[in-house]
Scaffold this motif. Sequence first.
Motif, PDB file in Angstrom:
ATOM      1  N   ILE A   1     -36.224  -3.921  69.754  1.00 34.58           N
ATOM      2  CA  ILE A   1     -36.414  -3.395  68.402  1.00 34.58           C
ATOM      3  C   ILE A   1     -35.760  -2.020  68.266  1.00 34.58           C
ATOM      4  CG2 ILE A   1     -38.154  -2.610  66.748  1.00 34.58           C
ATOM      5  CD1 ILE A   1     -39.996  -4.810  67.873  1.00 34.58           C
ATOM      6  N   SER A   2     -35.903  -1.192  69.297  1.00 33.89           N
ATOM      7  CA  SER A   2     -35.311   0.148  69.254  1.00 33.89           C
ATOM      8  C   SER A   2     -33.805   0.071  69.093  1.00 33.89           C
ATOM      9  CB  SER A   2     -35.675   0.912  70.526  1.00 33.89           C
ATOM     10  OG  SER A   2     -35.079   2.193  70.533  1.00 33.89           O
ATOM     11  N   ALA A   3     -33.186  -0.853  69.810  1.00 39.26           N
ATOM     12  CA  ALA A   3     -31.726  -1.011  69.696  1.00 39.26           C
ATOM     13  C   ALA A   3     -31.330  -1.457  68.300  1.00 39.26           C
ATOM     14  CB  ALA A   3     -31.234  -2.017  70.735  1.00 39.26           C
ATOM     15  N   ASP A   4     -32.112  -2.377  67.708  1.00 45.43           N
ATOM     16  CA  ASP A   4     -31.845  -2.816  66.330  1.00 45.43           C
ATOM     17  C   ASP A   4     -31.921  -1.652  65.348  1.00 45.43           C
ATOM     18  OD1 ASP A   4     -31.503  -5.413  67.097  1.00 45.43           O
ATOM     19  OD2 ASP A   4     -33.419  -6.153  66.339  1.00 45.43           O
ATOM     20  N   LEU A   5     -32.950  -0.824  65.508  1.00 43.22           N
ATOM     21  CA  LEU A   5     -33.166   0.274  64.571  1.00 43.22           C
ATOM     22  C   LEU A   5     -32.069   1.333  64.667  1.00 43.22           C
ATOM     23  CD1 LEU A   5     -37.034   0.807  64.985  1.00 43.22           C
ATOM     24  CD2 LEU A   5     -35.843  -0.324  63.103  1.00 43.22           C
ATOM     25  N   GLY A   6     -31.432   1.408  65.809  1.00 42.77           N
ATOM     26  CA  GLY A   6     -30.385   2.412  65.983  1.00 42.77           C
ATOM     27  C   GLY A   6     -29.076   2.057  65.310  1.00 42.77           C
ATOM     28  N   ARG A   7     -28.963   0.816  64.798  1.00 40.04           N
ATOM     29  CA  ARG A   7     -27.727   0.377  64.166  1.00 40.04           C
ATOM     30  C   ARG A   7     -27.783   0.601  62.661  1.00 40.04           C
ATOM     31  NH1 ARG A   7     -28.949  -4.296  67.568  1.00 40.04           N
ATOM     32  NH2 ARG A   7     -27.873  -4.048  69.562  1.00 40.04           N
ATOM     33  N   ALA A   8     -26.615   0.606  62.036  1.00 38.32           N
ATOM     34  CA  ALA A   8     -26.527   0.905  60.599  1.00 38.32           C
ATOM     35  C   ALA A   8     -26.529  -0.358  59.749  1.00 38.32           C
ATOM     36  CB  ALA A   8     -25.283   1.729  60.315  1.00 38.32           C
ATOM     37  N   HIS A   9     -27.018  -1.471  60.274  1.00 42.45           N
ATOM     38  CA  HIS A   9     -27.246  -2.643  59.434  1.00 42.45           C
ATOM     39  C   HIS A   9     -28.662  -3.154  59.673  1.00 42.45           C
ATOM     40  CE1 HIS A   9     -25.441  -4.485  63.122  1.00 42.45           C
ATOM     41  NE2 HIS A   9     -26.409  -5.350  62.938  1.00 42.45           N
ATOM     42  N   PRO A  10     -29.258  -3.838  58.703  1.00 40.64           N
ATOM     43  CA  PRO A  10     -30.702  -4.090  58.735  1.00 40.64           C
ATOM     44  C   PRO A  10     -31.144  -4.967  59.896  1.00 40.64           C
ATOM     45  CG  PRO A  10     -29.783  -4.527  56.546  1.00 40.64           C
ATOM     46  CD  PRO A  10     -28.629  -4.371  57.470  1.00 40.64           C
TER      47      PRO A  10
END
Length: 746
Positions: free
Chosen positions: A305-314
């Motif tokens: 989840i942390s890796a997902d949140l660090g990206r600029a797409h949802p």
Amino acid sequence: MATLTDRIDHLLGRKVAEPLAEAFGIETVQDLLRHYPHRYATQGAELGEKEPPEGTHLTILATVTSAAIVSMKSRSGKMLKVVLTSDKQSVDATFFNPQKVAHAIKPGVRAMFSGNVKYFRGKLGLTHPSYLILPNRDEDDGSVVAAGKVRGGGALAGMARSAQDPGAGVDMSIFERNLIPLYPATREVESWTLLRCIRQVLDQLDEVQDPLPEEIRREHGLIGLDEALRSVHLPETKDEVDRARERLRFDEAVALQLVLAQRSHEVAGRVAPACPPKPDGVAAAFETRLPFTLTEGQHAVAEEISADLGRAHPMNRLLQGEVGSGKTVVALRAMLQVIDAGYQCALLAPTEVLAAQHARSLRQMLGSLALAGELGADELATRVTLLTGSMSVAARRAALLEAVTGDAGIVIGTHALIQDGVEFFNLGMVVVDEQHRFGVEQRDELRGRAREGLSPHLLVMTATPIPRTIAMTVLGDLETSTLRQLPGGRSPIVSKVVPARTQPAWVDRAWERIREEVADGRQAYVVCSRIGEGDDAPDAKEQPTTAALALFEELRFGPLSDLRVGLLHGRLPADEKDAVMRDFTAGLIDVLVCTTVVEVGVDVPNATVMVLKDADRFGVSQLHQLRGRVGRGAHQGLCLLITDTNPGSPPFERLTAVAGTNDGFELAQLDLAQRREGDVLGAAQSGSTTTLRLLSLLDHEDVIVAAREFSRTVIDADPDLTRHPGLASMVTAAIDADRIEYLEKS
């Protein structure tokens, strides 16, 4: 001649087309031809050596060999006993209203019979089947029989009714076919009407250009679309039906996958707030204060989840976890990472009880990190704000102000969060607890509260995936993280089925078990399926259920009279519900009689026993969620499933299966097998309706995987399908526009 895109009203006339559109949404040739038969009548040859299992629906053409009215042995009255001959096979049929049918069903009559197979003394029979009287072969020259001369009864009476329109008639040549298609129909649009329209269209249809590339058809052994559409409606053999369905099933899978691939492509193009982890923020401070160690599973999921949140797409992720596996801690850690980046989070809960429980538990876990603006707050602190529909005007106004000014880092609420007037300063993440309780439109409404040009990250959580959740996961709608490992020290819950009708003493023992647990300092839940009289009144044929109000009075003046018994249900005012839950959590109530308001999220570690009255009235996922409320501390949990159903009955067997495992994912598969997929692309959650005609998400996963690979390749190269008009047309034929819009919102 005609093509798939031609309108039905242009080919068949408005009088014919309007009922088709109203009943089934059929407007084009393709819509009509993708309304497939749901079964086929036969000339009886398929009975052959292998007799169909009891309960199978059988439709055959046969001649009446004998018909006699006889008295019934077990009760008063008479019945018509009939012997049918079909392709040298002998089948018995019984009619219980002989005065209504004896004039039509006589020796020598040729008819179509349709009903469920029953065996009596080893002999195949049909009980009160539907029938359609046909001309005898020596009267039938294969031409059209005039309107008014076709008679029928039961479900097949519709075929006769559809022939009553002046000039309609019935083309009897259809009954010379080995397989006669029968369609999903309504009283207004009968199966026979559909067949007549389809035959007329097929006679005019140009050869259909196949939208699937030849190499794909060859790779998967699929016939062409033109052959499939003709064969599924007018097959000569069972093999033709199978090959046509295999191809058309692949079409459905491709249509679904194309929509999902387009949606994923579009989501990937959206901009979301990039929220990389901060080594010195509130999330890091929270981790150092945790009084327990995260499990390996929690660590792994938190990193995803942390890796997902660090990206600029949802992020668009489903967090599946067993009851008590620690999903809330993982979600809180993710929300704090978003807060560190300067954004707010919204947590959507299905009930006020659960929303209030979340607010309490998050504040408790955060401690001084949740006291922003108050004395004793940590310098990194944020604020947790609760917003529900039943709050006082002053409290609601204060909560709205904290949300719109950004003072609240986490806003927790029910449907009140998506009402007009709720605004956020800078929404960056939406967490939906028990995602199956909310429609996609509701989630979309909340996600739309972000600043223009931004799409917030989305995390949806569930403890027991219901069928639609599994279906969407199989279809690739959400990235999935799974928590199976329970925190250390948690004991598995013991579940037992209590057959109240055959073992009434076991019910008394259930109340004794509660008394024993309370004597040891523990607490208990007693859950009912309804609040009071008149609520969800059962069908007259069903056993009445126990109401919470009645059982509360019975227990506190009867078996549990010396214990402190409380009552909780959805009609209590919000402040009373909150007070009851606070008292139960504090140990001031020994036994809580309640409804399913405690189904999700309620966390009282001292509660060790749950008794579920009328347990057969709850769904599989509900049962698993409810029993997850006990055994959340250091002591063993016990769940007693009381039912009036008889051992060996399907409801009793379902309860036995639930009692036999604590694996929520295994139970979700059981739920899927029993209720099927539901309306995968619509708002329906149960298995009562479906947009899938031939494709089963339970049985055809290999087809779905193959279709997914093909669809993603196509969409990567042609996102709008402008270079694949045939595939674009197939999507709209397989899935109606409302459901495509629904998917795009989700």
